[in-house]
Design a protein around this motif. Structure first.
Motif, PDB file in Angstrom:
ATOM      1  N   LEU A  28       0.852  -1.184   0.000  1.00 20.39           N
ATOM      2  CA  LEU A  28       0.000   0.000   0.000  1.00 20.39           C
ATOM      3  C   LEU A  28       0.890   1.237   0.000  1.00 20.39           C
ATOM      4  O   LEU A  28       1.841   1.334   0.771  1.00 20.39           O
ATOM      5  N   TYR A  29       0.585   2.191  -0.879  1.00 21.93           N
ATOM      6  CA  TYR A  29       1.296   3.465  -0.954  1.00 21.93           C
ATOM      7  C   TYR A  29       0.351   4.528  -0.389  1.00 21.93           C
ATOM      8  O   TYR A  29      -0.754   4.717  -0.896  1.00 21.93           O
ATOM      9  N   VAL A  30       0.783   5.221   0.663  1.00 20.00           N
ATOM     10  CA  VAL A  30      -0.117   6.151   1.336  1.00 20.00           C
ATOM     11  C   VAL A  30       0.692   7.292   1.948  1.00 20.00           C
ATOM     12  O   VAL A  30       1.823   7.090   2.398  1.00 20.00           O
ATOM     13  N   GLU A  31       0.103   8.489   1.970  1.00 21.07           N
ATOM     14  CA  GLU A  31       0.753   9.612   2.616  1.00 21.07           C
ATOM     15  C   GLU A  31       0.815   9.352   4.118  1.00 21.07           C
ATOM     16  O   GLU A  31      -0.167   8.908   4.727  1.00 21.07           O
ATOM     17  N   ALA A  32       1.970   9.619   4.733  1.00 23.11           N
ATOM     18  CA  ALA A  32       2.183   9.263   6.140  1.00 23.11           C
ATOM     19  C   ALA A  32       1.163   9.900   7.068  1.00 23.11           C
ATOM     20  O   ALA A  32       0.721   9.277   8.039  1.00 23.11           O
ATOM     21  N   ASP A  33       0.760  11.144   6.790  1.00 23.52           N
ATOM     22  CA  ASP A  33      -0.159  11.817   7.712  1.00 23.52           C
ATOM     23  C   ASP A  33      -1.576  11.264   7.636  1.00 23.52           C
ATOM     24  O   ASP A  33      -2.423  11.626   8.448  1.00 23.52           O
ATOM     25  N   ARG A  34      -1.846  10.369   6.685  1.00 21.78           N
ATOM     26  CA  ARG A  34      -3.171   9.752   6.585  1.00 21.78           C
ATOM     27  C   ARG A  34      -3.262   8.447   7.376  1.00 21.78           C
ATOM     28  O   ARG A  34      -4.331   7.869   7.507  1.00 21.78           O
ATOM     29  N   LEU A  35      -2.137   7.959   7.881  1.00 19.76           N
ATOM     30  CA  LEU A  35      -2.143   6.710   8.626  1.00 19.76           C
ATOM     31  C   LEU A  35      -2.725   6.922  10.022  1.00 19.76           C
ATOM     32  O   LEU A  35      -2.211   7.723  10.795  1.00 19.76           O
ATOM     33  N   LEU A  36      -3.758   6.183  10.342  1.00 18.60           N
ATOM     34  CA  LEU A  36      -4.337   6.227  11.681  1.00 18.60           C
ATOM     35  C   LEU A  36      -3.721   5.129  12.546  1.00 18.60           C
ATOM     36  O   LEU A  36      -3.212   5.392  13.637  1.00 18.60           O
ATOM     37  N   ALA A  37      -3.738   3.891  12.050  1.00 12.74           N
ATOM     38  CA  ALA A  37      -3.166   2.759  12.773  1.00 12.74           C
ATOM     39  C   ALA A  37      -2.961   1.613  11.791  1.00 12.74           C
ATOM     40  O   ALA A  37      -3.654   1.532  10.765  1.00 12.74           O
ATOM     41  N   PHE A  38      -2.004   0.720  12.110  1.00 17.58           N
ATOM     42  CA  PHE A  38      -1.778  -0.421  11.231  1.00 17.58           C
ATOM     43  C   PHE A  38      -1.084  -1.546  11.987  1.00 17.58           C
ATOM     44  O   PHE A  38      -0.450  -1.330  13.026  1.00 17.58           O
ATOM     45  N   ASP A  39      -1.207  -2.755  11.446  1.00 20.37           N
ATOM     46  CA  ASP A  39      -0.619  -3.945  12.051  1.00 20.37           C
ATOM     47  C   ASP A  39       0.896  -3.844  12.121  1.00 20.37           C
ATOM     48  O   ASP A  39       1.545  -3.419  11.160  1.00 20.37           O
ATOM     49  N   GLY A  40       1.454  -4.301  13.236  1.00 20.43           N
ATOM     50  CA  GLY A  40       2.906  -4.336  13.371  1.00 20.43           C
ATOM     51  C   GLY A  40       3.559  -5.382  12.497  1.00 20.43           C
ATOM     52  O   GLY A  40       4.775  -5.385  12.323  1.00 20.43           O
ATOM     53  N   THR A  41       2.769  -6.295  11.927  1.00 20.38           N
ATOM     54  CA  THR A  41       3.314  -7.315  11.032  1.00 20.38           C
ATOM     55  C   THR A  41       3.669  -6.740   9.667  1.00 20.38           C
ATOM     56  O   THR A  41       4.412  -7.371   8.902  1.00 20.38           O
ATOM     57  N   LEU A  42       3.159  -5.576   9.350  1.00 20.06           N
ATOM     58  CA  LEU A  42       3.413  -4.968   8.039  1.00 20.06           C
ATOM     59  C   LEU A  42       4.786  -4.304   8.022  1.00 20.06           C
ATOM     60  O   LEU A  42       5.179  -3.636   8.970  1.00 20.06           O
ATOM     61  N   GLN A  43       5.491  -4.496   6.933  1.00 21.23           N
ATOM     62  CA  GLN A  43       6.816  -3.891   6.761  1.00 21.23           C
ATOM     63  C   GLN A  43       6.655  -2.479   6.216  1.00 21.23           C
ATOM     64  O   GLN A  43       6.075  -2.275   5.156  1.00 21.23           O
ATOM     65  N   GLN A  58       1.377  17.250  -2.152  1.00 23.27           N
ATOM     66  CA  GLN A  58       1.603  15.936  -1.586  1.00 23.27           C
ATOM     67  C   GLN A  58       3.084  15.723  -1.386  1.00 23.27           C
ATOM     68  O   GLN A  58       3.919  16.346  -2.023  1.00 23.27           O
ATOM     69  N   GLY A  59       3.418  14.821  -0.487  1.00 25.71           N
ATOM     70  CA  GLY A  59       4.810  14.642  -0.125  1.00 25.71           C
ATOM     71  C   GLY A  59       5.676  14.079  -1.228  1.00 25.71           C
ATOM     72  O   GLY A  59       5.222  13.312  -2.070  1.00 25.71           O
ATOM     73  N   LEU A  60       6.956  14.467  -1.230  1.00 23.07           N
ATOM     74  CA  LEU A  60       7.916  13.861  -2.140  1.00 23.07           C
ATOM     75  C   LEU A  60       8.221  12.435  -1.703  1.00 23.07           C
ATOM     76  O   LEU A  60       8.604  11.597  -2.502  1.00 23.07           O
ATOM     77  N   PHE A  61       8.065  12.160  -0.410  1.00 24.17           N
ATOM     78  CA  PHE A  61       8.249  10.817   0.118  1.00 24.17           C
ATOM     79  C   PHE A  61       6.881  10.249   0.467  1.00 24.17           C
ATOM     80  O   PHE A  61       6.067  10.909   1.091  1.00 24.17           O
ATOM     81  N   THR A  62       6.639   9.011   0.039  1.00 24.15           N
ATOM     82  CA  THR A  62       5.387   8.334   0.350  1.00 24.15           C
ATOM     83  C   THR A  62       5.690   7.091   1.169  1.00 24.15           C
ATOM     84  O   THR A  62       6.638   6.363   0.905  1.00 24.15           O
ATOM     85  N   THR A  63       4.872   6.826   2.176  1.00 30.84           N
ATOM     86  CA  THR A  63       5.043   5.646   3.015  1.00 30.84           C
ATOM     87  C   THR A  63       4.516   4.414   2.297  1.00 30.84           C
ATOM     88  O   THR A  63       3.482   4.457   1.627  1.00 30.84           O
ATOM     89  N   THR A  64       5.235   3.298   2.438  1.00 29.46           N
ATOM     90  CA  THR A  64       4.780   2.024   1.902  1.00 29.46           C
ATOM     91  C   THR A  64       4.576   1.044   3.048  1.00 29.46           C
ATOM     92  O   THR A  64       5.363   1.007   3.994  1.00 29.46           O
ATOM     93  N   LEU A  65       3.515   0.260   2.963  1.00 27.18           N
ATOM     94  CA  LEU A  65       3.233  -0.796   3.928  1.00 27.18           C
ATOM     95  C   LEU A  65       3.022  -2.085   3.139  1.00 27.18           C
ATOM     96  O   LEU A  65       2.171  -2.133   2.244  1.00 27.18           O
TER      97      LEU A  65
END
Length: 216
Positions: A91-106, A129-136
């Protein structure tokens, strides 16, 4: 660690012994049981380099490590929440949109230029939007925030999807993105950015679009 949707703006997660999850700081609304919340200075599972990447871009989002035994209710700012279940994909998502996620995800960080060339960098500057995007990546659940609710739009080969960059929330799958202009440069004189720029996504996967052009 599945999330149970309480309503459109609140989710509940079950925390089990020996497992952990990550949440945005300030997102815990209430909890039951023996649960601990610890500031995470490394930005989740991405490690030091992931954290440095976002620090350089001034885009780091503080996280909490959630552990113990009990249930936790999450929400933030009254935003709508969308739960996305991953089955081995990314999943590609902007970091500030993350509310919570499983610790099993890299967790990792991707420079937008690497998926959109120069236009990827232009996208970050023009759209905000950010130049860096978070991946899970992996198997688990992610709760993301949006304005006005979210719809999942499939992306298939030969059927690309165009999205207003301000309405983009996240995407997953084997998807390429690039910024395109809906109007010629001469037509843009005297106009705001608005729909002059579109985010074109192609490949195979899905994109999540919010019912608003408002950033979090």
């Amino acid at each position: 660690m599945p999330f149970r949707e309480i309503n459109s703006r609140m989710v509940e997660a079950t925390v089990l012994p020996g497992q952990k999850m990550f949440s945005q700081r300030g997102a815990m609304l209430a909890y039951r049981g023996e649960v601990s919340f610890t500031p995470n200075i490394q930005g989740g599972q991405g490690g030091l380099m992931s954290m440095i990447g976002r620090r350089v871009a001034n885009e780091a989002t503080p996280l909490m490590t959630v552990e113990g035994s009990g249930t936790v209710m999450f929400g933030h700012g009254g935003h709508h929440i969308q739960v996305i279940n991953l089955a081995g994909d990314t999943l590609y998502v902007e970091a500030d949109r993350l509310l919570a996620f499983d610790g099993t995800l890299q967790q990792g960080t991707m420079f937008m230029g690497s998926q959109g060339g120069v236009m990827g960098m232009v996208r970050g500057q023009v759209t905000g939007q950010g130049l860096f995007t978070t991946t899970l990546k992996g198997h688990g659940a992610v709760a993301v925030m949006a304005h006005g609710g979210v719809i999942e739009v499939p992306i298939a080969p030969g059927r690309e999807v165009h999205v207003d960059p301000q309405a983009y929330v996240a995407h997953h799958g084997d998807v390429r993105n690039k910024l395109s202009t809906a109007l010629g440069w001469r037509d843009m004189v005297g106009r705001g950015s608005g729909e002059a720029f579109q985010l074109e996504l192609s490949g195979s996967g899905a994109v999540y679009v919010q019912a608003s052009e408002e950033k979090l």
